[in-house]
Design a protein around this motif. Structure first.
Motif, PDB file in Angstrom:
ATOM      1  N   ASP A 205      -3.456  10.828  -0.068  1.00 35.92           N
ATOM      2  CA  ASP A 205      -2.702  10.242  -1.178  1.00 35.92           C
ATOM      3  C   ASP A 205      -2.339  11.297  -2.211  1.00 35.92           C
ATOM      4  N   SER A 270       6.095   6.126  -6.152  1.00 34.80           N
ATOM      5  CA  SER A 270       4.942   5.266  -5.871  1.00 34.80           C
ATOM      6  C   SER A 270       4.297   5.696  -4.560  1.00 34.80           C
ATOM      7  N   GLU A 272       3.391   3.659  -2.265  1.00 28.01           N
ATOM      8  CA  GLU A 272       4.018   2.871  -1.207  1.00 28.01           C
ATOM      9  C   GLU A 272       5.305   3.519  -0.722  1.00 28.01           C
ATOM     10  N   TYR A 318      -6.499   1.395   3.802  1.00 25.03           N
ATOM     11  CA  TYR A 318      -5.681   1.074   2.647  1.00 25.03           C
ATOM     12  C   TYR A 318      -5.863  -0.398   2.288  1.00 25.03           C
ATOM     13  N   VAL A 322      -1.083  -2.540  -0.119  1.00 23.00           N
ATOM     14  CA  VAL A 322      -0.362  -1.347   0.330  1.00 23.00           C
ATOM     15  C   VAL A 322       0.101  -1.515   1.772  1.00 23.00           C
TER      16      VAL A 322
END
Length: 460
Positions: A205, A270, A272, A318, A322
């Motif tokens: 991430d 983001s 996502e 996750y 998500v």
């Protein structure tokens, strides 16, 4: 710019330790980031004081790693890790030592991962900011080089998450990995298999949310670390595409170009969206077909990719939110090719998706990193502008409660009737509640007397 309140609070903690005649330094990331010119977001403190002495000096402090000599101390709204200088024992699980031995600052520095993370700073030096360097970290920071302290293979054998951390530091701190360290990452990549998926995900991430995300993904793939994160990405390499639509090359090159362009306009990125860009074409390799004319097709890769994305993200632990958002983004990304042929109602429903702005940005990057045709993107932008002062999907004129009140038995017809009325409402063909109820009387088995009484009751 330095966070002065944080610094002042850390100095207050250090002053108490120094006043009790203990050696005390700021250590690790705060020293590294100050020297590299990055904002300092937290400050860790290393000291010769044993944990029991730290607890005595700071009533209300508490141990978070009793076996490792780590105490949390609160001061002026900030929380500081105060750790006793230590030497680590054997690492048997590839993550943490089984025991530690309290020692001095030099040994403490030499147990750490990378030279730029092994620096100490004197809190009250004159001039301020004097660095104590036992590992050559100052020179490596000056040269912007990431280098293991001591033997790289041993550092990665001790704590195999350092393999991912090396890539993360390289891209988030814009440094070059020294050759021996990089070679050791490649040799030791299989050790990442013993690290929990959650820890791998956390490092991934940070990489994907950094401006250096393209370089980070390339490094993970080149070193073999990606085999233990998202091995499905290797199928993209060499997966050729129709040159008239994808002159940039294979699926992997296309994805890297999108990652590189992501965030270049200054807009926030983001998690996502970053994951959606990374995985939007993950279904292409298993769906690739070449017909008798040599034409390459990827029929159904959006749906296949959504299934694969869901499996990948669940494997990496996750959250459901998500997983759902990214898999929907992957499944819907090919629908943009039909937006100009959609009915108004279909387009409005399409644009009302919870994360549609991320989907639209993914489509923009998809086009810019392939054929460059932006007409569908512009069409959607214009459509969104036309609804700027009105909801894309207004409240329905007729609800299920109306159907029940009109004596219609619940069943499959409910959905069909309500969907038809909503479609006409979104098309602009039904504007009032009365119009919608009158039409319901034509498409559903409603008694006309009952409908008339209901309209009268509603004063319509």
């Amino acid at each position: 710019m330095e966070n002065l309140p944080l610094r002042k609070a850390a100095e207050a903690v250090a002053r108490v330790l120094a006043g009790a005649e203990h050696t005390v330094y700021f250590v690790g990331g705060c020293v590294r980031d100050r020297l590299l010119g990055y904002p300092v977001k937290d400050i860790d403190i290393a000291t010769s004081a044993r944990p029991e002495e730290v607890l005595r000096l700071f009533p209300g402090a508490w141990e978070v790693g009793a076996a490792f000599g780590v105490v949390l101390v609160r001061r002026d709204g900030f929380c500081f890790e105060v750790a006793t200088f230590r030497r680590d024992g054997l690492y048997r699980d590839g993550r943490r030592p089984e025991s530690v031995c309290f020692t001095d600052a030099e040994e403490d520095a030499r147990r750490r991962d990378f030279t730029m993370n092994g620096l100490f700073e004197e809190p009250f030096s004159d001039p301020p900011g004097r660095v104590v360097d036992y590992v050559g970290g100052v020179a490596d920071i000056r040269d912007r080089v990431l280098r293991c302290i001591g033997e790289p293979d041993l550092r990665f054998e001790e704590d195999s998450l350092r393999l991912m951390r090396a890539v993360r530091f390289a891209v988030t701190r814009e440094v070059k990995v020294e050759a021996d360290t990089y070679a050791a990452i490649c040799r030791n990549a299989p050790l990442l298999a013993r690290i929990a998926p959650e820890r791998i995900r956390e490092e991934l991430d940070r990489i994907l949310l950094s401006p250096g995300r393209r370089r980070g993904v390339e490094m993970l793939v080149e070193t073999g670390l990606m085999k233990h994160a998202i091995p499905e990405l290797y199928g993209m390499i060499g997966c050729t595409q129709p040159p008239q639509w994808h002159p940039e090359g294979d699926v992997y090159t296309h994805t890297l170009m999108m990652l590189d362009a992501l965030g270049k306009d200054g807009a926030p990125v983001s998690l996502e969206l970053a994951l959606g860009v990374l995985l939007h074409d993950v279904g292409k390799p298993p769906c690739r077909q070449v017909d008798e004319t040599g034409r390459i097709r990827f029929s159904g890769h959006d749906k296949k990719g959504a299934v694969m994305a869901r499996e990948i993200l669940r494997r990496l632990k996750y959250s459901n939110a998500v997983v759902d958002a990214v898999s929907a983004m992957v499944e819907r990304h090919m629908r943009f090719m039909n937006v100009q042929q959609m009915k108004k109602s279909t387009l409005r429903m399409f644009m009302s998706a919870p994360r549609f702005r991320d989907e639209l940005e993914l489509h923009r990057l998809d086009c810019l990193s392939s054929n460059g045709l932006m007409d569908n993107w512009q069409f959607v932008r214009d459509a969104m502008d036309s609804y700027r002062n009105a909801p894309l999907v207004p409240p329905p004129l007729v609800t299920g409660r109306d159907l029940v009140n009109l004596g219609l038995p619940p069943g499959p017809g409910f959905k069909n009737w309500l969907s038809r009325l909503q479609e006409l409402q979104l098309e602009g063909m039904l504007r009032t509640r009365k119009e919608a109820l009158l039409l319901l009387g034509q498409i559903a088995p409603v008694e006309q007397n009952t409908l008339a009484e209901y309209l009268e009751k509603l004063a319509l």
